[in-house]
Design an enzyme around this catalytic site. Structure first.
Site: not given
Length: 205
Positions: A124-126
């Site tokens: 997700a956040c990567l």
């Protein structure tokens, strides 16, 4: 034996301290405690090594968290925050940091086209800011031994997705050697050596 003159560090096709910025996203207790793709203590140790390299080579760090100001999450963990005392933290509500105005502006303000990235979770956040940054013409380098996902399969699938989109995976030893490049650049040799030894990598000096 004579080494070549140093290439233009901004135009160099490889990573240099002058053409790179480091994006560090969501190394917070909730995210770390949900990592199941690698040992969590090792994950923290590895990302601390990466931050040590960034400090050694004076690479700008863009630090971000999610949902701290609204009280839903705690801040970046102390072993990381303590290494970045003067680095501002951009708190978001967006899962994708690239959709946060202040975070994106901070990245652009560095003027660097190579973005080294470590973020939790990988899936997700990567993945999301990596895909967006690639679409805007940046080169993005996920540090694969310093990121993690909610499962091994989620982590690996995310890395395949960003690699297929054009991201360039790297690792702690590759990153260190690419930034150092020449033993004659003596100012950074002590920090370079320390971080690789701390990472458990035996060096032939």
């Amino acid at each position: 034996m004579t080494c070549e003159a140093r290439r233009d560090p901004v135009a160099d096709k490889l990573l240099t301290p002058e053409n790179s910025a480091f994006l560090l996203i969501d190394y917070q207790p909730t995210q770390i405690n949900s990592i199941n793709s690698m040992n969590r203590a090792q994950l923290i140790k590895n990302v601390v090594n990466v931050i040590g390299l960034m400090n050694t080579f004076k690479i700008p760090v863009i630090l971000s968290t999610v949902n701290v100001k609204n009280g839903r999450n705690k801040d970046t963990i102390a072993p990381i925050k303590d290494l970045l005392p003067d680095v501002p933290s951009y708190d978001r509500t967006t899962i994708n940091a690239w959709e946060d105005t202040e975070f994106k502006a901070a990245v652009k303000q560095t003027g660097r086209h190579n973005l080294i990235i470590a973020a939790l979770w990988t899936e997700a956040c990567l993945t999301f800011p990596t895909l967006d940054a690639l679409d805007e013409g940046y080169d993005v380098f996920p540090v694969v031994d310093s990121v993690g996902g909610t499962s091994v399969i989620a982590h690996e699938a995310a890395l395949r997705r960003v690699e297929q989109a054009g991201a360039k995976p790297t690792s702690i030893p590759q990153l260190a050697c690419e930034l150092q490049r020449d033993w004659q650049r003596t100012d950074t040799v002590p920090g370079f050596t320390k971080e690789l030894v701390d990472a458990g990598i035996f060096l032939h000096l």
